[in-house]
Design an enzyme around this catalytic site. Sequence first.
Site, short mmCIF file in Angstrom:
data_model
loop_
_atom_site.label_atom_id
_atom_site.label_comp_id
_atom_site.label_asym_id
_atom_site.label_seq_id
_atom_site.Cartn_x
_atom_site.Cartn_y
_atom_site.Cartn_z
N HIS A 182 -5.80 11.54 7.16
CA HIS A 182 -6.49 10.48 7.90
C HIS A 182 -7.34 11.03 9.04
O HIS A 182 -8.07 11.99 8.88
CB HIS A 182 -5.50 9.44 8.39
CG HIS A 182 -4.79 8.71 7.28
ND1 HIS A 182 -5.38 8.45 6.07
CD2 HIS A 182 -3.53 8.20 7.21
CE1 HIS A 182 -4.52 7.79 5.30
NE2 HIS A 182 -3.40 7.64 5.96
N THR A 231 0.92 11.63 -1.55
CA THR A 231 -0.12 12.28 -2.32
C THR A 231 -0.55 13.58 -1.65
O THR A 231 -0.83 14.58 -2.32
CB THR A 231 -1.34 11.35 -2.47
OG1 THR A 231 -0.90 10.07 -2.93
CG2 THR A 231 -2.34 11.92 -3.45
N ALA A 232 -0.59 13.57 -0.32
CA ALA A 232 -0.95 14.79 0.41
C ALA A 232 -0.02 15.93 0.04
O ALA A 232 -0.47 17.07 -0.17
CB ALA A 232 -0.90 14.52 1.92
N LYS A 266 0.87 -1.17 0.00
CA LYS A 266 0.00 0.00 0.00
C LYS A 266 0.91 1.22 0.00
O LYS A 266 1.74 1.39 0.91
CB LYS A 266 -0.89 0.00 1.25
CG LYS A 266 -1.67 1.30 1.51
CD LYS A 266 -2.80 1.48 0.54
CE LYS A 266 -3.65 2.71 0.89
NZ LYS A 266 -4.45 2.56 2.12
N VAL A 267 0.78 2.07 -1.02
CA VAL A 267 1.65 3.23 -1.17
C VAL A 267 0.81 4.47 -1.50
O VAL A 267 -0.39 4.37 -1.78
CB VAL A 267 2.70 3.01 -2.29
CG1 VAL A 267 3.61 1.84 -1.96
CG2 VAL A 267 2.03 2.82 -3.65
N SER A 268 1.47 5.61 -1.52
CA SER A 268 0.84 6.83 -2.00
C SER A 268 0.79 6.81 -3.53
O SER A 268 1.74 6.37 -4.18
CB SER A 268 1.66 8.05 -1.57
OG SER A 268 1.75 8.15 -0.18
#
Length: 299
Positions: free
Chosen positions: A170, A126-127, A74-76
């Site tokens: 989050h 991504t943020a 699980k990655v950005s």
Amino acid sequence: MTGTDAGTDPATAAGLARPVRIAYSPCPNDTFVFDAWAHGRVPGAPDLDVTFADIDVTNGLAERGEDCEFDVLKVSFAVLPWVLDDYALLPCGGALGRGCGPLVLTREPGLDLTGRTVAVPSERSTAYLLFRLWAADVLPEGVGKVVVLPFHEIMPAVRDGRVDAGLVIHEARFTYQDYGLHCLADMGEHWESTTGLPIPLGAIIAKRSLGADALRALAESARTSVRMAWADPEASRPYVRAHAQELDPAVADQHIGLYVNEFTADLGEAGYAAVRGLLTRAAAEGLVPAIAADALAFP
């Protein structure tokens, strides 16, 4: 973890007789999504060998390419331009949505960030891309300095005046007021208003060297795990709570409700358009390398 008949199940037929090495975060959305698969309840799915790691760690692991010990991560979405030669984007299991973007928080409402110091959780997230795209539109003279801090340190740093602002993700959407902070801007709201697309946050990727059949089996296993979680939400609660012990159960439920949605089961046209849009815009700003037109295609 519980396996299936190695002579008959489709995972074995796809060349996945051994457990699949996977790393994802302990956040409620990930444990909710993968609960059924991780505990052997997805029919015909390969066993999982699970490691928990924050997304800034998995982003770094993915950049090792074939030298990485994990088959699935699980990655950005932001890290994809650096890893797509070795990893394929799975069309399910990730996190996209609406009304769920990162926030810029300050102690003072309406603070002008020009020349200010902003804490971010990672420069490969991504943020961070969404923040830089927002800043390019609304802060022509730019912020003064960006510093990277662990996610859990950002809100205390803003509260204590060690930085002028913080970019959070989050569950901080639901808890920042407990720190006496104000939301200066919502990166997701800016993204949606300027593109009309959902907000791309986290992706599930798998090694291309596993082969197309294996990749399809992994995608189907992830999709089934999502649907099983929706069908029986109570089944996942022990797993979610075991790995989100500091979160109030109500906050964990809000987290799941926000980040696990139709795009988790299937990216679909809108999901793929969002990912392409993010990476195209970011490449135009010089934030990431450009990707090939077919780089996101699933085998």
